[in-house]
Write an enzyme that holds these catalytic residues in place. Structure first.
Site, PDB file in Angstrom:
ATOM      1  CG  ASP A  45     -10.444  28.641  67.335  1.00 32.49           C
ATOM      2  OD1 ASP A  45     -11.533  28.913  67.885  1.00 32.49           O
ATOM      3  OD2 ASP A  45      -9.650  29.516  66.924  1.00 32.49           O
TER       4      ASP A  45
ATOM      5  CE1 TYR B 285      -4.780  29.555  74.033  1.00 33.77           C
ATOM      6  CE2 TYR B 285      -3.798  31.253  75.437  1.00 33.77           C
ATOM      7  CZ  TYR B 285      -4.908  30.535  75.011  1.00 33.77           C
ATOM      8  OH  TYR B 285      -6.128  30.794  75.544  1.00 33.77           O
TER       9      TYR B 285
ATOM     10  CE1 TYR C  26     -12.335  33.884  70.579  1.00 34.03           C
ATOM     11  CE2 TYR C  26     -12.527  36.096  71.492  1.00 34.03           C
ATOM     12  CZ  TYR C  26     -13.089  34.865  71.212  1.00 34.03           C
ATOM     13  OH  TYR C  26     -14.378  34.603  71.556  1.00 34.03           O
TER      14      TYR C  26
END
Ligand SMILES: [Zn+2]
Length: 412
Positions: free
Chosen positions: A244, A305, A377
């Protein structure tokens, strides 16, 4: 002889130069070349006409009329020797300008290509300025089965001349440049093969989009600057997945293929680039098929992440420990998040979470290192996306959890 008879019938009706006459019989005697074919036929025809006059089959006037259709310097010399009055007529197909046309178009292409770096080339032709139509008229009038389209032979002759001028090789399968001639409009159109470069990018700051978009800065714009030495018209970024706009890409960086369109230079030293917001490292030149390859790789690759998670109701050490234990090799089923449903098909994807490691920051927030399969996601893994992602941090804890910042730190 059938071949001579055909050729004689043609030149009784149409003036032709050696080249255009030869093109009507181009599939006979492979390797001779159209000019040599035409020359051989013309000489035989002159000798045959001479015999016919001597044996009273035709008159000298008829011979003069036919010879005026043999558009060649040598014809005039022979006519003079024989004491014939011959009015030379220009070739019906090329206007007697074949060599001139070949030279002029080769020169024209040469001048345009001077600006470009390339190894291989190809010459094409969209419109031959009426030559093709005029030649076809003759082919169908005399039903000539061994002809070759004048367009083909024009492309070939210009290509041969260019090869001499450039010292480079034509390539019929995958040339660096294609020059397409349009004789009708006196134009050359160039097709330049793009250059493809494999690399990885890091996004060091937030609010940078991947593609050029409504955000003030993008990875693609930075890439254009990083690869400016190619002097391309446009640089496209084909990345292996995307993060994003508000997510950084750190650590190993994200793999991508850069497509430089219409490059003037094809061999540029690939140097690392950084402008403080985006960083690139380049691994080398690749072929076009890497564009698809790199996109497919995304789903296969795992990623790590780093998320900062906010829990309004507060979180305890025990809950964090339980969260880590639960999210070990867990399959998450994730329906396309609401926020991206306008650009991605609405479906449920199953993705793996390999591990979650946490570090408490204060009573209401913690840091989570998440290793997951490409395409999951992460923001929704945290929030649950109103039940669209299951299980999620929220559903496991039984209370709202929100991802407040996210970075990609490792891409396998
Ligand atoms: Zn001609």
């Amino acid at each position: 002889m059938r071949l001579t008879d055909d050729a004689l019938e043609v030149v009784k009706n149409y003036p032709l130069c050696d080249h255009c006459l030869g093109s009507l019989f181009a599939r006979l005697g492979k390797g001779l070349g159209n000019k040599a074919r035409g020359e051989a036929l013309r000489r035989i025809i002159i000798m045959e006409l001479d015999r016919m006059v001597r044996e009273g089959e035709i008159t000298r006037e008829e011979m003069e009329r036919i010879m005026s259709n043999l558009d060649n310097e040598e014809t005039m010399k022979v006519a003079e020797m024989l004491g014939l009055k011959v009015q030379r007529k220009a070739c019906y197909v090329c206007g007697g300008k074949w060599e001139e046309l070949v030279e002029r178009w080769a020169r024209k292409i040469y001048d345009i290509l001077k600006e470009y770096e390339f190894d291989t080339f190809l010459v094409g032709c969209t419109d031959c300025g009426g030559m093709e139509e005029r030649q076809r008229e003759i082919i169908s009038a005399f039903r000539l089965p061994y002809s070759e389209s004048i367009k083909n032979s024009f492309k070939r002759e210009v290509g041969k001349r260019l090869k001499e001028m450039l010292g480079k090789e034509p390539d019929f399968l995958d040339p660096d440049v294609v020059a397409i001639m349009d004789l009708k409009n006196d134009k050359v159109k160039l097709q330049i093969k793009p250059v493809f470069v494999l690399g990885r990018y890091k996004k060091l700051v937030r609010n940078v989009s991947q593609a050029k978009w409504k955000y003030p800065y993008s990875v693609e714009e930075a890439l254009e600057r990083a690869l400016k030495d190619f002097q391309g018209e446009e640089v496209l970024l084909h990345a292996s997945g995307r993060e994003d706009v508000d997510v950084r890409a750190l650590g190993t960086g994200r793999p991508f293929v850069a497509e430089v369109r219409k490059p003037k230079r094809r061999k540029v030293e690939l140097k690392p680039y950084s402008d403080g917001k985006v960083e690139f490292s380049f691994e080398g030149y690749v072929t076009r098929d890497w564009v698809e390859k790199i996109k497919e790789q995304d789903a296969l690759k795992s990623k790590v992440y780093l998320a900062i998670v906010y829990v309004p109701e507060g979180i305890s050490d025990e809950e964090l420990k339980a969260l880590e234990e639960f999210f070990k090799d867990v399959t998450v089923s994730q329906r396309t998040p609401k926020r991206v449903s306008h650009r991605r098909a609405d479906k449920v994807r199953e993705k793996k979470v390999y591990y979650v490691k946490t570090k408490k920051l204060n009573q209401k927030s913690f840091m989570a290192l998440v290793k997951a399969q490409g395409g999951l996601y992460i923001k929704e893994l945290v929030s649950g996306d109103e039940g669209r992602t299951e299980p999620s941090f929220s559903s496991f804890l039984g209370k709202e959890a929100k991802c407040v910042s996210l970075d990609v730190v490792w891409i396998g």
